[in-house]
Design a protein around this motif. Structure first.
Motif, PDB file in Angstrom:
ATOM      1  N   GLN A  56      10.969 114.486  61.122  1.00 29.66           N
ATOM      2  CA  GLN A  56      11.863 113.133  60.949  1.00 29.66           C
ATOM      3  C   GLN A  56      12.354 112.838  62.493  1.00 29.66           C
ATOM      4  N   THR A  57      12.873 113.780  62.978  1.00 28.12           N
ATOM      5  CA  THR A  57      13.453 113.500  64.351  1.00 28.12           C
ATOM      6  C   THR A  57      12.693 113.117  65.198  1.00 28.12           C
ATOM      7  N   VAL A  58      11.397 113.516  65.313  1.00 24.48           N
ATOM      8  CA  VAL A  58      10.495 113.285  66.194  1.00 24.48           C
ATOM      9  C   VAL A  58      10.057 111.884  65.984  1.00 24.48           C
ATOM     10  N   LEU A  59       9.804 111.235  64.818  1.00 29.96           N
ATOM     11  CA  LEU A  59       9.274 110.050  64.313  1.00 29.96           C
ATOM     12  C   LEU A  59      10.328 109.237  64.509  1.00 29.96           C
ATOM     13  N   PHE A  60      11.660 109.412  64.392  1.00 33.35           N
ATOM     14  CA  PHE A  60      12.828 108.695  64.655  1.00 33.35           C
ATOM     15  C   PHE A  60      12.953 108.478  66.262  1.00 33.35           C
ATOM     16  N   SER A  61      12.677 109.486  66.832  1.00 29.76           N
ATOM     17  CA  SER A  61      12.814 109.033  68.565  1.00 29.76           C
ATOM     18  C   SER A  61      11.942 108.463  68.889  1.00 29.76           C
ATOM     19  N   ASN A  62      10.619 108.757  68.652  1.00 30.78           N
ATOM     20  CA  ASN A  62       9.277 107.795  68.902  1.00 30.78           C
ATOM     21  C   ASN A  62       9.612 106.512  68.468  1.00 30.78           C
ATOM     22  N   ALA A  63      10.079 106.046  67.274  1.00 30.11           N
ATOM     23  CA  ALA A  63      10.565 104.686  66.898  1.00 30.11           C
ATOM     24  C   ALA A  63      11.623 104.198  67.919  1.00 30.11           C
ATOM     25  N   ILE A  64      12.718 104.651  68.284  1.00 36.72           N
ATOM     26  CA  ILE A  64      13.691 104.229  68.923  1.00 36.72           C
ATOM     27  C   ILE A  64      13.113 103.958  70.651  1.00 36.72           C
ATOM     28  N   GLU A  65      12.217 104.688  70.800  1.00 36.59           N
ATOM     29  CA  GLU A  65      11.572 104.395  72.431  1.00 36.59           C
ATOM     30  C   GLU A  65      10.459 102.944  72.285  1.00 36.59           C
ATOM     31  N   GLN A  66       9.911 102.895  71.137  1.00 33.90           N
ATOM     32  CA  GLN A  66       9.100 101.873  70.970  1.00 33.90           C
ATOM     33  C   GLN A  66       9.829 100.618  71.164  1.00 33.90           C
ATOM     34  N   LYS A  96      12.734 100.399  72.578  1.00 31.53           N
ATOM     35  CA  LYS A  96      13.318 100.014  73.996  1.00 31.53           C
ATOM     36  C   LYS A  96      12.297  99.476  74.653  1.00 31.53           C
ATOM     37  N   THR A  97      11.071  99.878  74.685  1.00 33.51           N
ATOM     38  CA  THR A  97       9.959  99.511  75.546  1.00 33.51           C
ATOM     39  C   THR A  97       9.732  97.774  75.232  1.00 33.51           C
ATOM     40  N   ARG A  98       9.702  97.614  73.794  1.00 30.39           N
ATOM     41  CA  ARG A  98       9.642  96.143  73.475  1.00 30.39           C
ATOM     42  C   ARG A  98      10.685  95.414  73.813  1.00 30.39           C
ATOM     43  N   LEU A  99      11.918  95.740  73.932  1.00 29.21           N
ATOM     44  CA  LEU A  99      13.089  94.745  74.108  1.00 29.21           C
ATOM     45  C   LEU A  99      13.016  94.727  75.509  1.00 29.21           C
ATOM     46  N   ASN A 100      12.686  95.593  76.597  1.00 25.75           N
ATOM     47  CA  ASN A 100      12.689  95.401  78.178  1.00 25.75           C
ATOM     48  C   ASN A 100      11.227  94.766  78.595  1.00 25.75           C
TER      49      ASN A 100
END
Length: 161
Positions: A145-155, A157-161
């Motif tokens: 769950q921690t890995v999935l959560f961090s992957n979702a946050i990175e996605q 961030k990349t979409r917002l920038n």
């Protein structure tokens, strides 16, 4: 000379005729008869003229009656034609109305089918999401769950920038 009753009757007759001639009775009788003949002739002419007028009136009324009958027949024929046109128009409008109602009903049926298919799909998606959620929750542990959560946050961030 003895005068008997026959002689006096003859003398009286002659005097009567003389008196009639003196008073011009035959002329008065002839005038009266001529006047009466003239009156009868005038009455006959008047009756003949009245008969001719009556025949002329009869002919005119017969002609008017025939014209009225012809006009009535024309009115009846026109009314029949108009009734036939109105009947045909009403039949055509009824057919058009039924056709429009059928098309509208078919459209409503298609819309109801599409709505039902959409509702079934939505229910299937909801059911699939719920099943996937339960399956993921059952198979994942805290590190996954921690890995999935961090992957979702990175996605994100990349979409917002």
């Amino acid at each position: 000379m003895a005068f008997d009753a026959t002689f006096f009757a003859l003398v009286g007759l002659i005097l009567f005729f003389a008196l009639l001639a003196y008073l011009k009775v035959p002329g008065m009788m002839a005038t009266a008869l001529d006047n009466r003949a003239d009156n009868i002739r005038d009455e006959l002419e008047q009756a003949k003229r009245l008969r001719e007028e009556a025949q002329a009136l009869l002919a005119e009324y017969q002609r008017k009656r025939k014209e009225a009958e012809a006009e009535a027949a024309a009115i009846v024929a026109a009314a029949e034609r108009e009734a036939a046109m109105l009947t045909e128009d009403a039949r055509q409008k009824t057919e058009e109305f039924v056709t429009r109602r059928n098309a509208l009903s078919e459209q409503k049926i298609r819309q109801a089918e599409a709505d039902a298919i959409g509702a079934v799909r939505a229910a299937a998606v909801d059911l699939a999401i719920a099943a996937a959620e339960k399956l993921i929750a059952a198979k994942s542990d805290a590190s996954t769950q921690t890995v999935l959560f961090s992957n979702a946050i990175e996605q994100v961030k990349t979409r917002l920038n």
